[in-house]
Design a protein around this motif. Structure first.
Motif, PDB file in Angstrom:
ATOM      1  N   GLY A   1      37.526  37.285  51.020  1.00  0.00           N
ATOM      2  CA  GLY A   1      38.477  38.356  51.250  1.00  0.00           C
ATOM      3  C   GLY A   1      38.166  39.601  50.448  1.00  0.00           C
ATOM      4  N   VAL A   2      39.074  40.566  50.575  1.00  0.00           N
ATOM      5  CA  VAL A   2      38.961  41.850  49.900  1.00  0.00           C
ATOM      6  C   VAL A   2      39.935  41.853  48.729  1.00  0.00           C
ATOM      7  CG1 VAL A   2      39.216  44.349  50.167  1.00  0.00           C
ATOM      8  CG2 VAL A   2      38.329  42.978  52.058  1.00  0.00           C
ATOM      9  N   TYR A   3      39.472  42.351  47.594  1.00  0.00           N
ATOM     10  CA  TYR A   3      40.306  42.363  46.390  1.00  0.00           C
ATOM     11  C   TYR A   3      40.240  43.729  45.722  1.00  0.00           C
ATOM     12  CZ  TYR A   3      35.975  42.015  43.737  1.00  0.00           C
ATOM     13  OH  TYR A   3      34.736  42.262  43.213  1.00  0.00           O
TER      14      TYR A   3
ATOM     15  N   THR B   1      45.699  45.862  30.709  1.00  0.00           N
ATOM     16  CA  THR B   1      46.175  46.878  31.654  1.00  0.00           C
ATOM     17  C   THR B   1      45.499  46.744  33.022  1.00  0.00           C
ATOM     18  OG1 THR B   1      44.527  48.534  31.009  1.00  0.00           O
ATOM     19  CG2 THR B   1      46.615  48.517  29.786  1.00  0.00           C
ATOM     20  N   ILE B   2      44.579  45.805  33.148  1.00  0.00           N
ATOM     21  CA  ILE B   2      43.869  45.600  34.419  1.00  0.00           C
ATOM     22  C   ILE B   2      44.522  44.451  35.179  1.00  0.00           C
ATOM     23  CG2 ILE B   2      41.645  45.125  35.511  1.00  0.00           C
ATOM     24  CD1 ILE B   2      41.688  47.717  33.850  1.00  0.00           C
ATOM     25  N   GLN B   3      44.821  44.711  36.443  1.00  0.00           N
ATOM     26  CA  GLN B   3      45.405  43.682  37.298  1.00  0.00           C
ATOM     27  C   GLN B   3      44.462  43.374  38.454  1.00  0.00           C
ATOM     28  OE1 GLN B   3      49.264  45.073  38.547  1.00  0.00           O
ATOM     29  NE2 GLN B   3      50.235  44.264  36.722  1.00  0.00           N
ATOM     30  N   PHE B   4      44.583  42.156  38.962  1.00  0.00           N
ATOM     31  CA  PHE B   4      43.796  41.688  40.108  1.00  0.00           C
ATOM     32  C   PHE B   4      44.741  41.489  41.284  1.00  0.00           C
ATOM     33  CE2 PHE B   4      42.364  38.029  42.642  1.00  0.00           C
ATOM     34  CZ  PHE B   4      41.140  38.506  43.088  1.00  0.00           C
TER      35      PHE B   4
ATOM     36  N   GLY C   1      36.500  43.231  28.558  1.00  0.00           N
ATOM     37  CA  GLY C   1      36.386  43.420  30.002  1.00  0.00           C
ATOM     38  C   GLY C   1      34.975  43.599  30.490  1.00  0.00           C
ATOM     39  N   ASN C   2      33.991  43.217  29.686  1.00  0.00           N
ATOM     40  CA  ASN C   2      32.603  43.469  30.072  1.00  0.00           C
ATOM     41  C   ASN C   2      32.129  42.653  31.267  1.00  0.00           C
ATOM     42  OD1 ASN C   2      32.692  41.168  28.513  1.00  0.00           O
ATOM     43  ND2 ASN C   2      30.814  41.605  27.392  1.00  0.00           N
ATOM     44  N   MET C   3      32.905  41.669  31.711  1.00  0.00           N
ATOM     45  CA  MET C   3      32.507  40.904  32.890  1.00  0.00           C
ATOM     46  C   MET C   3      33.035  41.535  34.185  1.00  0.00           C
ATOM     47  SD  MET C   3      35.457  39.852  31.580  1.00  0.00           S
ATOM     48  CE  MET C   3      34.764  39.044  30.181  1.00  0.00           C
ATOM     49  N   LEU C   4      33.804  42.596  34.056  1.00  0.00           N
ATOM     50  CA  LEU C   4      34.353  43.306  35.212  1.00  0.00           C
ATOM     51  C   LEU C   4      33.325  44.314  35.725  1.00  0.00           C
ATOM     52  CD1 LEU C   4      37.930  44.029  33.817  1.00  0.00           C
ATOM     53  CD2 LEU C   4      37.250  42.200  35.386  1.00  0.00           C
ATOM     54  N   PRO C   5      33.549  44.842  36.932  1.00  0.00           N
ATOM     55  CA  PRO C   5      32.667  45.916  37.409  1.00  0.00           C
ATOM     56  C   PRO C   5      32.673  47.075  36.401  1.00  0.00           C
ATOM     57  CG  PRO C   5      34.114  45.164  39.160  1.00  0.00           C
ATOM     58  CD  PRO C   5      34.573  44.491  37.909  1.00  0.00           C
ATOM     59  N   PRO C   6      31.572  47.806  36.276  1.00  0.00           N
ATOM     60  CA  PRO C   6      31.462  48.843  35.246  1.00  0.00           C
ATOM     61  C   PRO C   6      32.637  49.830  35.191  1.00  0.00           C
ATOM     62  CG  PRO C   6      29.363  48.545  36.339  1.00  0.00           C
ATOM     63  CD  PRO C   6      30.358  47.688  37.075  1.00  0.00           C
TER      64      PRO C   6
ATOM     65  N   GLY D   1      37.050  32.842  42.034  1.00  0.00           N
ATOM     66  CA  GLY D   1      36.053  33.117  41.002  1.00  0.00           C
ATOM     67  C   GLY D   1      36.204  34.517  40.423  1.00  0.00           C
ATOM     68  N   ILE D   2      36.506  35.488  41.261  1.00  0.00           N
ATOM     69  CA  ILE D   2      36.706  36.858  40.794  1.00  0.00           C
ATOM     70  C   ILE D   2      37.968  36.935  39.934  1.00  0.00           C
ATOM     71  CG2 ILE D   2      37.130  39.244  41.503  1.00  0.00           C
ATOM     72  CD1 ILE D   2      34.261  38.324  42.019  1.00  0.00           C
ATOM     73  N   ALA D   3      39.025  36.278  40.371  1.00  0.00           N
ATOM     74  CA  ALA D   3      40.266  36.256  39.583  1.00  0.00           C
ATOM     75  C   ALA D   3      40.017  35.612  38.224  1.00  0.00           C
ATOM     76  CB  ALA D   3      41.362  35.514  40.342  1.00  0.00           C
ATOM     77  N   ASN D   4      39.185  34.580  38.205  1.00  0.00           N
ATOM     78  CA  ASN D   4      38.871  33.897  36.950  1.00  0.00           C
ATOM     79  C   ASN D   4      38.131  34.809  35.964  1.00  0.00           C
ATOM     80  OD1 ASN D   4      40.130  31.538  37.660  1.00  0.00           O
ATOM     81  ND2 ASN D   4      38.270  30.559  38.394  1.00  0.00           N
ATOM     82  N   LYS D   5      37.362  35.768  36.484  1.00  0.00           N
ATOM     83  CA  LYS D   5      36.679  36.713  35.598  1.00  0.00           C
ATOM     84  C   LYS D   5      37.705  37.491  34.771  1.00  0.00           C
ATOM     85  CE  LYS D   5      32.404  37.698  38.029  1.00  0.00           C
ATOM     86  NZ  LYS D   5      31.518  38.752  38.493  1.00  0.00           N
TER      87      LYS D   5
END
Length: 112
Positions: A21-23, A75-78, A57-62, A43-47
């Motif tokens: 899906g799209v996140y 402050t980052i939500q999924f 947050g270094n495992m998130l997109p830049p 898996g993305i939510a687990n990051k």
């Protein structure tokens, strides 16, 4: 665990339908967001969960890693924006193609 049981678990895992899906990652502080698609939403939510756990947050997109560094990982939500409606006859390639179409549609939207 015996060999047969292990082989059965591996086979079942490989046959499991993907959670495609799209996140979106969104900063609650600035409103900046990052939209993408994946074949593994969990898996993305687990990051993000892992990032909150370690306080980085270094495992998130830049783009979102920068937001997490400046304003805090908390402050980052999924958000899951839309899941692929997977039908039994769909191959993984079909699912990926459908997922790419969904991403294109979401990126064209102006109300996000």
């Amino acid at each position: 665990m015996d060999k047969e049981n292990r082989k059965e678990l591996i086979r079942a895992y490989k046959e499991k339908a993907p959670d495609a899906g799209v996140y979106r990652f969104i900063s609650t502080k600035t409103g900046k967001y990052f939209i993408d698609n994946t074949m593994d939403l969990k898996g993305i939510a687990n990051k993000l969960t892992f990032g909150v756990k370690i306080g980085a947050g270094n495992m998130l997109p830049p783009e979102m890693a920068k937001e997490a560094t400046e304003h805090g990982i908390d402050t980052i939500q999924f958000e899951i924006l839309e899941k692929v409606d997977i039908k039994p006859e769909m191959t993984k390639e079909d699912i990926k193609e459908e997922n790419d179409v969904l991403l294109s549609l979401w990126l064209e939207r102006e109300d996000i």
